[in-house]
Design an enzyme around this catalytic site. Structure first.
Site, short mmCIF file in Angstrom:
data_model
loop_
_atom_site.label_atom_id
_atom_site.label_comp_id
_atom_site.label_asym_id
_atom_site.label_seq_id
_atom_site.Cartn_x
_atom_site.Cartn_y
_atom_site.Cartn_z
N ASP A 1 43.27 42.32 34.94
CA ASP A 1 44.70 42.36 34.62
C ASP A 1 45.62 41.86 35.72
O ASP A 1 46.79 42.19 35.76
CB ASP A 1 45.07 43.82 34.32
CG ASP A 1 44.67 44.76 35.47
OD1 ASP A 1 44.45 44.27 36.59
OD2 ASP A 1 44.58 45.98 35.22
N GLU B 1 36.07 42.76 31.52
CA GLU B 1 36.87 44.00 31.51
C GLU B 1 38.04 43.85 30.53
O GLU B 1 39.21 44.05 30.85
CB GLU B 1 37.37 44.39 32.90
CG GLU B 1 37.79 45.86 32.97
CD GLU B 1 38.26 46.29 34.36
OE1 GLU B 1 39.46 46.15 34.65
OE2 GLU B 1 37.42 46.78 35.14
N GLU C 1 50.36 44.82 35.14
CA GLU C 1 48.98 44.66 34.70
C GLU C 1 48.80 44.84 33.20
O GLU C 1 47.99 44.16 32.58
CB GLU C 1 48.07 45.65 35.45
CG GLU C 1 47.86 45.31 36.92
CD GLU C 1 48.97 45.77 37.84
OE1 GLU C 1 49.91 46.45 37.36
OE2 GLU C 1 48.93 45.44 39.03
N HIS D 1 46.75 50.22 51.80
CA HIS D 1 46.84 48.84 51.31
C HIS D 1 47.76 48.04 52.24
O HIS D 1 48.78 48.56 52.68
CB HIS D 1 47.41 48.91 49.89
CG HIS D 1 47.35 47.63 49.12
ND1 HIS D 1 48.10 46.53 49.45
CD2 HIS D 1 46.63 47.27 48.03
CE1 HIS D 1 47.85 45.55 48.59
NE2 HIS D 1 46.95 45.98 47.72
#
Ligand code: UD1
Ligand code: UDP
Length: 389
Positions: A98, A120, A134, A242
């Site tokens: 996504d 997926e 997404e 992150h």
């Protein structure tokens, strides 16, 4: 017969974790010539995964910029892929999940009338702003793709409800294939992880980075973390942060000097899976971690308002905690105090795969291109093999 030229395009860390096992499988098939193009939507995080799995890309678009916007990223990928398609001449382009990379690569392939396979496929929240962007990316890839590799039967049902009747294969999720490489004996090479005291402390693995959580939601989540370490002296959070500047700023401001909250660099995936295998529980807004932790028998609190992965919620290992401090503290406290509740959630359930998804995808490709007559066996969490009629 000429080999089927399969070009796998991916660009972020999670896509790489889930595509590398498939690339390794495609390389083994004599009917297939496997090529890899990375967009490098992520740079360091992507390179770490490629190195761990020993996958060397044939093409690298190197598109990442600090604080990149979605539109600029989309156009860099679209423009870059034109020349790659000319050189690679693929019969099939595989994209994953996504991300902006997946959507733009699927669109670029469609413009060149190249068949798109979606790995997926079929995960849905049906809320176009959550996860953002997404949810719409994967719906759009679903429209562009001709082959849909759905991890679960529920993902297939979502696609069928949207009118897609052909080319769907239930394969399991390749993340479970990846875990066959990564978890090993749970030993660490990183000094930061080796220093953790698993005998005397309970470790909670935390990740939080989604765009819809930027700002107020992330602050609420981090307030909950502060409350939890205050209340439970034997609890230590381990948070690989992150590299996104928006995440870095909030994490260091709110959690930078909090005792027993370890803010660390993103972990190599082998180390991350080993850490998860040894922790007490997981709190996350990630997608992939919601699939991995249940397979390891670790309870998960999902720091989001919704999830496109309801299978493990149904199975009882995952709970949707939302993004409000009070609810997160109360659900986490229950798991830290109530042994019976913890035991009920800490069951190893594996609704997402059996470690053989890549093989099924490769079989399905050979079948759809007429190289084999036998339809691939489909994934069933109960282990009952079946083939499409
Ligand atoms: C992307 C995906 C998201 C996925 C996430 C995994 C989209 C729209 N979103 O979001 O679905 O969950 O990856 O992490 O595709 N950066 C670095 N080095 C890296 C990676 C990122 O410095 O190796 C920094 C850069 O400043 C970059 C920023 O992080 O601009 C954001 O990266 P981006 O790929 O735009 O978004 P993610 O939040 O990572
Ligand atoms: N992960 C990793 N190192 C880290 C944090 C996460 O290897 O420091 C792995 C994690 O095990 C999972 C994937 O990265 O496989 C999830 O990535 P992310 O949360 O960035 O994306 P999402 O799954 O939400 O798309």
């Amino acid at each position: 017969m000429r080999k089927i030229r399969v070009l796998s395009v991916f660009g972020t860390r999670p896509e790489a974790i889930k595509m590398c096992p498939l690339v390794l499988e495609l390389q083994q098939r004599e009917e297939i010539e496997s090529l890899v193009c990375v967009t490098a939507q992520h740079r360091e995080m992507l390179d770490g995964v490629l190195k761990s799995f020993g996958v060397t890309p044939d093409f690298d678009l190197n598109v990442m910029r600090p604080e990149q916007t979605l539109s600029a990223l989309t156009s860099r990928v679209l423009e870059g892929l034109g020349a790659v398609f000319v050189k690679a001449q693929p019969d099939l382009v595989l994209v994953h999940g996504d991300t902006t990379t997946s959507f733009s690569a699927a669109l670029a392939a469609f413009y060149e009338r190249i068949i798109v396979g979606h790995v997926e496929a079929g995960l849905r929240t049906y809320d176009r702003y959550s996860p953002f962007p997404e949810e719409l990316n994967r719906q759009l890839v679903g429209r562009l793709a001709a082959l849909h590799f759905a991890p679960t039967a529920q993902n297939k049902a979502n696609l069928e409800r949207e009118g897609i009747k052909e080319g769907i294969f239930v394969t399991g999720n390749t993340v479970i294939d990846a875990m066959r490489y990564t978890v090993g004996d749970g030993s660490f090479s990183s000094p930061a992880l080796r220093a953790l005291d698993f005998e005397n402390e309970r470790h909670i693995v935390l990740t939080c980075h989604r765009r819809e959580n930027y700002g107020a939601a992330m602050e609420q989540i981090f307030s909950a973390v502060r409350r939890l370490v205050d209340a439970y002296p034997d609890v230590r959070f381990v948070y690989p942060v992150h590299p996104s500047p928006a995440v870095q700023e909030t994490a260091s401001r709110m959690l930078g000097n909090v005792p027993r909250v370890e803010l660390i660099e993103p972990l190599d995936t082998f180390e991350m899976h080993r850490l998860m295998s040894r922790c007490y529980m997981v709190m996350t807004d990630s997608g992939g971690i919601q699939e991995e932790a249940p397979a390891l028998g670790k309870p998960v609190l999902v720091l989001r308002r919704e999830t496109e992965r309801p299978e493990a919620v149904k199975a009882g290992t995952v709970r949707l905690a939302g993004v409000e401090t009070e609810k997160i503290v109360s659900l986490a406290s229950a798991l830290l105090e109530d042994k019976a509740l913890y035991a009920r959630m800490a069951q190893a359930v594996n609704p997402y795969g059996d470690g053989r998804a890549s093989g099924r995808i490769a079989d399905a490709i050979c079948y759809m291109f007429g190289y084999t007559q036998t339809a691939p066996e489909l994934f069933s969490p109960t282990g009952t093999a079946s083939r499409p009629s």
